[in-house]
Design a protein around this motif. Structure first.
Motif, short mmCIF file in Angstrom:
data_model
loop_
_atom_site.label_atom_id
_atom_site.label_comp_id
_atom_site.label_asym_id
_atom_site.label_seq_id
_atom_site.Cartn_x
_atom_site.Cartn_y
_atom_site.Cartn_z
N LEU A 1 -7.16 -7.38 9.67
CA LEU A 1 -6.24 -6.70 8.75
C LEU A 1 -5.90 -5.30 9.26
O LEU A 1 -6.72 -4.66 9.90
CB LEU A 1 -6.91 -6.58 7.37
N PRO A 2 -4.69 -4.83 8.95
CA PRO A 2 -4.36 -3.45 9.33
C PRO A 2 -5.27 -2.48 8.58
O PRO A 2 -5.82 -2.83 7.53
CB PRO A 2 -2.90 -3.30 8.90
N SER A 3 -5.39 -1.27 9.08
CA SER A 3 -6.45 -0.38 8.57
C SER A 3 -6.26 0.01 7.11
O SER A 3 -7.22 0.36 6.44
CB SER A 3 -6.51 0.88 9.44
N HIS A 4 -5.04 -0.08 6.58
CA HIS A 4 -4.86 0.30 5.17
C HIS A 4 -5.12 -0.86 4.21
O HIS A 4 -5.06 -0.68 3.00
CB HIS A 4 -3.45 0.87 4.94
N ILE A 5 -5.39 -2.03 4.74
CA ILE A 5 -5.70 -3.19 3.88
C ILE A 5 -7.19 -3.51 4.06
O ILE A 5 -7.62 -3.85 5.17
CB ILE A 5 -4.86 -4.43 4.29
N THR A 6 -7.94 -3.40 2.98
CA THR A 6 -9.38 -3.59 3.08
C THR A 6 -9.86 -4.43 1.91
O THR A 6 -9.10 -4.74 1.00
CB THR A 6 -10.11 -2.22 3.04
N VAL A 7 -11.14 -4.77 1.96
CA VAL A 7 -11.75 -5.51 0.85
C VAL A 7 -12.96 -4.74 0.37
O VAL A 7 -13.76 -4.26 1.18
CB VAL A 7 -12.18 -6.93 1.32
N ARG A 8 -13.05 -4.54 -0.94
CA ARG A 8 -14.25 -3.92 -1.51
C ARG A 8 -14.63 -4.66 -2.79
O ARG A 8 -13.78 -4.94 -3.62
CB ARG A 8 -13.99 -2.43 -1.84
N ASP A 9 -15.91 -4.97 -2.91
CA ASP A 9 -16.43 -5.72 -4.07
C ASP A 9 -15.59 -6.98 -4.32
O ASP A 9 -15.28 -7.31 -5.47
CB ASP A 9 -16.43 -4.85 -5.33
N GLY A 10 -15.21 -7.62 -3.26
CA GLY A 10 -14.49 -8.89 -3.41
C GLY A 10 -13.02 -8.74 -3.78
O GLY A 10 -12.35 -9.73 -4.03
N ARG A 11 -12.53 -7.50 -3.84
CA ARG A 11 -11.12 -7.32 -4.23
C ARG A 11 -10.34 -6.64 -3.11
O ARG A 11 -10.85 -5.74 -2.44
CB ARG A 11 -11.03 -6.50 -5.50
N LEU A 12 -9.12 -7.13 -2.95
CA LEU A 12 -8.28 -6.60 -1.88
C LEU A 12 -7.78 -5.21 -2.26
O LEU A 12 -7.37 -4.97 -3.40
CB LEU A 12 -7.08 -7.54 -1.67
N ARG A 13 -7.80 -4.30 -1.30
CA ARG A 13 -7.31 -2.94 -1.54
C ARG A 13 -6.18 -2.63 -0.58
O ARG A 13 -6.13 -3.14 0.53
CB ARG A 13 -8.44 -1.93 -1.33
N ILE A 14 -5.29 -1.78 -1.02
CA ILE A 14 -4.26 -1.24 -0.12
C ILE A 14 -4.36 0.27 -0.24
O ILE A 14 -4.28 0.82 -1.35
CB ILE A 14 -2.84 -1.80 -0.40
N GLY A 15 -4.60 0.92 0.87
CA GLY A 15 -4.88 2.35 0.82
C GLY A 15 -6.07 2.58 -0.09
O GLY A 15 -7.09 1.89 0.03
N GLU A 16 -5.94 3.49 -1.04
CA GLU A 16 -7.06 3.80 -1.94
C GLU A 16 -6.97 3.03 -3.25
O GLU A 16 -7.59 3.41 -4.24
CB GLU A 16 -7.07 5.30 -2.22
N HIS A 17 -6.19 1.95 -3.25
CA HIS A 17 -5.91 1.28 -4.52
C HIS A 17 -6.39 -0.17 -4.53
O HIS A 17 -6.21 -0.91 -3.57
CB HIS A 17 -4.42 1.32 -4.81
N ASP A 18 -6.94 -0.54 -5.68
CA ASP A 18 -7.35 -1.90 -5.92
C ASP A 18 -6.11 -2.72 -6.34
O ASP A 18 -5.43 -2.37 -7.31
CB ASP A 18 -8.41 -1.89 -7.04
N THR A 19 -5.84 -3.76 -5.58
CA THR A 19 -4.58 -4.50 -5.83
C THR A 19 -4.60 -5.22 -7.19
O THR A 19 -3.55 -5.39 -7.81
CB THR A 19 -4.32 -5.54 -4.72
N VAL A 20 -5.80 -5.64 -7.61
CA VAL A 20 -5.87 -6.37 -8.89
C VAL A 20 -5.55 -5.42 -10.04
O VAL A 20 -4.81 -5.77 -10.97
CB VAL A 20 -7.27 -7.02 -9.06
N SER A 21 -6.05 -4.18 -9.94
CA SER A 21 -5.72 -3.19 -10.98
C SER A 21 -4.23 -2.88 -10.98
O SER A 21 -3.62 -2.70 -12.03
CB SER A 21 -6.49 -1.88 -10.75
#
Ligand code: LLP
Length: 428
Positions: A1-21
Motif C-alpha cells: 500500500l502507498p504510505s498514506h494508506i495504512t491499517v490500524r486495529d483492523g480498520r483501513l486508514r487514509i492519512g490520519e483518518h479512519d475510513t470507517v468513521s
C-alpha cells in the motif's frame, strides 16, 4: 500500500483518518482525497525533474480530477494546468492559476474556446491548420497575438489500453511529423499567432519509460527543423501519461526518478546540440492525483449464485474505469482490513447493467451487509468521469489535510437531478 494508506486495529486508514468513521460521518458512497498525498506527489515529481534541469513547468492535466480544491492544492504548489474546456479554464483561474501557466489543448475546439483563449491570454496547443486559421482570425478581431504550440502526432506505439493511447499514427490527435513543418511555416506567416512551443502527448497509464524517451527524440528532431526555419522555441511540452501501479503485486511502475532519468538526458543532449534552452513542460494527471483518493462504499447485500456478489452502493455511475477500460482497482474491506481473505467476491454496483462491476473475482474477508469497501487509487478519472446514470445523484467528496476532514463537494440531491431540466410548454 502507498504510505498514506495504512491499517490500524483492523480498520483501513487514509492519512490520519479512519475510513470507517469517515463513511459514518459523511455517508456512502464517498470519495475521500488526501491533500497531503497530492502535495507529496507533486513535490516528488517536480524534484525528480528539476534535479536535471531548472526550467521545468508542471501543468496539471485538469481532466483527471476537476474539484476546485484539487486545483487549489496544485496551484499553491506552483502548478499550471493543461486545460481542455472552458470549464477547466474557469476552474484553473478560480484556483489562482495564472493564464500564462495554462495550455489550452484539444482536437475539437469551438469558436468560443478560441475566443476565450484570446481574451484571457492563454497559450493554445493547435491541433490542425484549420484551427490555426480560425485562431488567427479570432485573435486578429481583438487586435491581439496568441502564443501557440502545435500538437505533434509522433506515431509512437505505447503499451496501454487502446482507448487511451493518443500518439498512434491513427489517433485523432495532432499533426503528423511529416506535415508539422508546413504548419509552423503557415503560423510564421500569419499575423496574430506566434509559434513558441511544441506539444505532444503519447497516451496515459504508461508503465514503461522508453516510449517517453522516444517521444522526446521525435520532439528534438522537430525542434531542430523548427530552429532552421526560424521558430524561436520557448517550450517543449511532452504531455503526461506516467502510469501508476494499480496492481501493486505485479505492476512495475517507473518512479519519477526513473522517468526523469530516461527523458532528461535525451532532452538535455538534444537542446545542447541545437543550442537552444526551452522550458520543458510536462502534463501529469494520474501520477499527481491517482493514489490520493479512495472511494468508500457500503455493502447492501451479499448473494451467492454461480459466484458470490457483494452488492455495494457505488457503481460505474461513480467509477467507470473498470467498466470502460477493464481497469483494475484494488479493493479492501475497510472495517475488516486484517481479517483473512476467505472467499472470492465480485464487487458489483447498483446500476442495471451486467458490466457494473467494480472488482471481479477478488479474495476478500467474509462480507456482510453494512461492511465498508474501499476502492483504492480512485483519484484520477474517478469522480471526474462520474455520471447521474440511472438518475442517481452523485456522491460527496471529502478532502483531508492532516487531522482535518471537510467536504469539497456535497452529495447531490434529487433536486440536483432535475435542476437543469426544462418543461416543454405543451407539458406544462
Ligand atoms: N495531456 C494530455 C493532452 C492528455 O490528453 C492527457 C490525458 C494528459 C495530459 C494526462 O495524462 P495522465 O498523466 O493522466 O496519464 N480516462 C482514462 C485516461 C484518459 C487520459 C486522457 N488524456 C482513464 O481513466 O484511464
Amino acid at each position: 500500500l502507498p504510505s498514506h494508506i495504512t491499517v490500524r486495529d483492523g480498520r483501513l486508514r487514509i492519512g490520519e483518518h479512519d475510513t470507517v468513521s469517515l463513511a459514518e460521518r459523511f455517508g456512502t458512497p464517498l470519495y475521500v482525497t488526501s491533500e497531503d498525498r497530492i502535495r507529496e506527489n507533486f513535490g516528488r515529481l517536480s524534484g525528480a525533474l528539476t534535479a536535471h534541469y531548472p526550467k521545468i513547468r508542471i501543468l496539471y492535466a485538469a481532466k483527471a480530477n476537476g474539484n476546485l480544491a484539487v486545483f487549489k492544492t496544485l496551484a499553491s504548489m506552483g502548478a499550471g494546468a493543461d486545460v481542455f474546456s472552458a470549464g477547466e479554464v474557469a476552474l484553473a483561474l478560480a484556483a489562482g492559476m495564472r493564464p500564462e501557466s495554462l495550455l489550452f489543448n484539444g482536437s475539437s475546439k469551438t469558436p468560443a474556446d478560441l475566443a476565450l483563449a484570446v481574451e484571457k491570454g492563454i497559450r493554445v496547443s493547435v491541433d490542425s491548420p484549420d484551427e490555426l486559421r480560425q485562431l488567427d482570425a479570432a485573435a486578429g478581431k481583438e487586435g491581439r497575438t496568441v502564443d501557440i504550440a502545435f500538437r505533434v502526432n509522433p506515431a509512437i506505439e505505447v503499451p496501454t489500453h487502446p482507448k487511451i493511447a493518443t500518439g498512434l499514427a491513427t489517433s485523432k490527435f495532432g499533426i503528423p511529423a511529416g506535415a508539422i513543418l508546413d504548419a509552423y511555416r503557415e503560423a510564421l506567416a500569419l499575423e496574430h499567432v506566434n509559434p513558441v512551443g511544441i506539444h505532444c502527448h503519447i497516451g496515459s497509464q504508461i508503465l514503461a519509460v522508453e516510449p517517453f524517451a522516444r517521444e522526446v527524440e521525435v520532439l528534438i528532431d522537430v525542434a531542430g527543423d523548427l530552429r532552421d526555419i526560424g521558430v524561436d522555441l520557448s517550450f517543449i511540452d511532452i504531455g503526461g501519461g506516467l502510469g501508476i501501479p494499480y496492481r501493486r503485486e505485479t505492476d512495475q511502475a517507473p518512479t519519477p526518478e526513473e522517468y526523469a532519468g530516461a527523458i532528461m538526458p535525451v532532452f538535455l543532449r538534444g537542446i545542447k546540440d541545437l543550442g537552444i534552452e526551452p522550458e520543458l513542460w510536462v502534463e501529469p494527471g494520474r501520477w499527481l492525483v491517482g493514489d490520493s483518493t479512495i472511494l468508500l462504499s457500503r455493502v447492501n447485500s451479499v448473494k451467492t449464485a454461480h459466484k458470490t456478489f457483494a452488492n455495494v452502493d457505488a457503481g460505474f455511475n461513480l467509477l467507470v474505469r473498470p467498466t470502460m477500460y477493464d481497469s483494475y482497482h484494488e479493493v479492501v474491506a475497510a472495517n475488516k482490513a486484517d481479517a483473512p481473505a476467505v472467499r472470492e467476491y465480485s464487487v458489483t454496483g447498483p446500476i442495471c447493467e451486467t458490466g457494473d462491476i467494480l472488482a471481479k473475482d477478488r479474495m476478500l474477508p467474509e462480507l456482510a451487509a453494512g461492511d465498508i469497501i474501499a476502492v483504492l487509487d480512485a483519484g484520477a478519472y474517478g469522480f471526474a468521469m462520474s455520471s447521474q446514470y440511472n438518475s442517481r445523484p452523485r456522491c460527496a467528496e471529502v478532502l483531508l489535510a492532516g487531522k482535518e476532514a471537510a467536504l469539497m463537494r456535497r452529495t447531490e440531491t434529487i433536486d440536483d437531478l432535475t435542476a437543469a431540466m426544462v418543461t416543454p410548454p405543451w407539458q406544462e
